[in-house]
Scaffold this motif. Structure first.
Motif, PDB file in Angstrom:
ATOM      1  N   ARG A 217      -0.731   5.004   1.740  1.00  9.84           N
ATOM      2  CA  ARG A 217       0.565   5.211   2.309  1.00  9.84           C
ATOM      3  C   ARG A 217       0.902   4.186   3.383  1.00  9.84           C
ATOM      4  O   ARG A 217       1.943   4.254   4.006  1.00  9.84           O
ATOM      5  N   ALA A 218      -0.017   3.248   3.641  1.00 12.91           N
ATOM      6  CA  ALA A 218       0.124   2.409   4.851  1.00 12.91           C
ATOM      7  C   ALA A 218       1.457   1.662   4.923  1.00 12.91           C
ATOM      8  O   ALA A 218       2.124   1.666   5.970  1.00 12.91           O
TER       9      ALA A 218
ATOM     10  N   ASN B  79      -7.547   0.931   3.455  1.00 10.09           N
ATOM     11  CA  ASN B  79      -7.371  -0.233   2.582  1.00 10.09           C
ATOM     12  C   ASN B  79      -6.194  -1.127   2.963  1.00 10.09           C
ATOM     13  O   ASN B  79      -6.286  -2.347   2.887  1.00 10.09           O
ATOM     14  N   GLY B  80      -5.073  -0.513   3.361  1.00 12.89           N
ATOM     15  CA  GLY B  80      -3.857  -1.292   3.618  1.00 12.89           C
ATOM     16  C   GLY B  80      -4.058  -2.313   4.729  1.00 12.89           C
ATOM     17  O   GLY B  80      -3.643  -3.478   4.620  1.00 12.89           O
TER      18      GLY B  80
ATOM     19  N   THR C 114      -6.130   1.933   8.716  1.00 16.95           N
ATOM     20  CA  THR C 114      -6.218   2.684   7.464  1.00 16.95           C
ATOM     21  C   THR C 114      -7.365   2.110   6.632  1.00 16.95           C
ATOM     22  O   THR C 114      -7.893   1.049   6.942  1.00 16.95           O
TER      23      THR C 114
ATOM     24  N   GLU D  82      -6.154   6.791   9.407  1.00 17.19           N
ATOM     25  CA  GLU D  82      -6.930   7.705   8.559  1.00 17.19           C
ATOM     26  C   GLU D  82      -8.220   7.047   8.095  1.00 17.19           C
ATOM     27  O   GLU D  82      -8.336   5.825   8.107  1.00 17.19           O
TER      28      GLU D  82
ATOM     29  N   HIS E  94      -5.777   8.049  -5.868  1.00 16.85           N
ATOM     30  CA  HIS E  94      -5.475   8.324  -4.456  1.00 16.85           C
ATOM     31  C   HIS E  94      -4.413   9.427  -4.329  1.00 16.85           C
ATOM     32  O   HIS E  94      -4.445  10.206  -3.371  1.00 16.85           O
TER      33      HIS E  94
ATOM     34  N   ASP F  75       0.877  -1.181   0.000  1.00 21.11           N
ATOM     35  CA  ASP F  75       0.000   0.000   0.000  1.00 21.11           C
ATOM     36  C   ASP F  75       0.910   1.225   0.000  1.00 21.11           C
ATOM     37  O   ASP F  75       1.149   1.854   1.031  1.00 21.11           O
TER      38      ASP F  75
ATOM     39  N   ASN G  29      -1.857   9.066   8.968  1.00 16.84           N
ATOM     40  CA  ASN G  29      -1.143   7.969   8.302  1.00 16.84           C
ATOM     41  C   ASN G  29       0.010   8.517   7.475  1.00 16.84           C
ATOM     42  O   ASN G  29       0.383   7.941   6.459  1.00 16.84           O
TER      43      ASN G  29
HETATM   44  C1  MLT Z   1      -5.074   3.124   2.903  1.00 21.18           C
HETATM   45  O1  MLT Z   1      -4.861   2.177   3.665  1.00 21.18           O
HETATM   46  O2  MLT Z   1      -6.088   3.216   2.233  1.00 21.18           O
HETATM   47  C2  MLT Z   1      -4.085   4.255   2.741  1.00 21.18           C
HETATM   48  O3  MLT Z   1      -2.940   4.000   3.407  1.00 21.18           O
HETATM   49  C3  MLT Z   1      -4.736   5.570   2.860  1.00 21.18           C
HETATM   50  C4  MLT Z   1      -3.803   6.742   3.104  1.00 21.18           C
HETATM   51  O4  MLT Z   1      -3.211   7.286   2.196  1.00 21.18           O
HETATM   52  O5  MLT Z   1      -3.646   7.163   4.245  1.00 21.18           O
END
Ligand code: MLT
Length: 243
Positions: free
Chosen positions: A28-29, A104-105, A102, A70, A205, A25, A83
């Motif tokens: 940013r995760a 999605n990650g 987070t 986040e 994103h 991810d 995040n």
């Molecule tokens: C996520 O898990 O969706 C991302 O890491 C979102 C983000 O940019 O913080």
């Protein structure tokens, strides 16, 4: 080593697991996880659910924990950190456990958490990932992008392509290409490797993060091989530095 790329967790098979799952991810995760561990965090414990994070972190000494995360890219209300990998300085995270949620990650991590080996990767630690895979030679490897709410993310697939290309460049025919997505990911990487930041600016994103004034995060996440660290799962959802 047989290599598969899955653009999103939803596209991974549900009836079996790989010997090694690599969760990606980039925005940013997994960039944040690598940065936090490099900065001396004791571990990063991940949750897709905020309530579960609050319950688990309540059992931890306040001076030894940080709640981070986040929703929609923006910091969760009441948490110490969002995040952003740029917040993960040694002063901030040193010796602490980061309780991270987070969008999605962390969901992608959950999808493959029962695999015998789970590691996380981003562009910043791509080469450390490749070295680990070459050293340990798992028979099947899934490179799993986190995507965005079920959809495909350019930045995760390009990182899958960067890992695949480096593996093939190192040991060539010892790598068996498991699905067409590997070839597509490599082609994407070859197209943008000279300027990943431009790709991140184009991605949905990336656009979202720009609207949240996270330009510096994008620049940081677009760097390749700047950290020699590999996050590895030691128990479901808990990532530590591989030694
Ligand atoms: C996520 O898990 O969706 C991302 O890491 C979102 C983000 O940019 O913080």
């Amino acid at each position: 080593m047989k290599l598969f790329v899955y653009h999103t967790p939803e596209l991974t098979p549900t009836d079996h697991l790989p010997d090694c799952a690599v969760v990606i991810d980039v925005l940013r995760a997994t960039t944040t996880i690598a940065t936090a561990l490099e900065a001396g965090a004791e571990a990063v414990q991940t949750f897709s659910d905020i309530e579960q994070l609050l319950q688990a972190s309540d059992r931890w000494l306040p001076e030894k924990r940080l709640r981070a995360g986040e929703r929609g890219g923006a910091k969760v209300d009441g948490f110490e950190l969002g995040n952003s990998p740029l917040d993960c300085t040694p002063e901030q995270v040193g010796s602490k456990r980061l309780f991270l949620t987070t969008t999605n990650g962390t969901r992608a991590l959950q999808r493959v958490e029962k695999s015998p080996i789970v590691i996380t990767s981003a562009m910043i630690n791509r080469q450390a990932t490749v070295r680990y895979l070459l050293d340990t030679q798992p028979e099947t490897v899934w490179l799993v992008g986190s995507g965005w709410q079920g959809g495909y993310s350019l930045e995760d697939t390009v990182c899958g392509g960067a890992i695949a290309q480096s593996l093939i460049a190192s040991v060539g025919q010892e790598i068996i290409i498991g699905n067409d997505e590997v070839i597509a990911a490599i082609a994407l990487y070859q197209n943008f490797e000279a300027d990943l930041l431009q790709l991140f600016y184009k991605s949905s994103h990336g656009q979202r993060l720009l609207r949240l004034n996270c330009d510096e995060d994008l620049k940081y996440c677009a760097q390749t091989d700047i950290l020699d660290i590999l996050p590895i799962q030691k128990e479901p959802g808990v990532l530590v530095k591989f030694c």
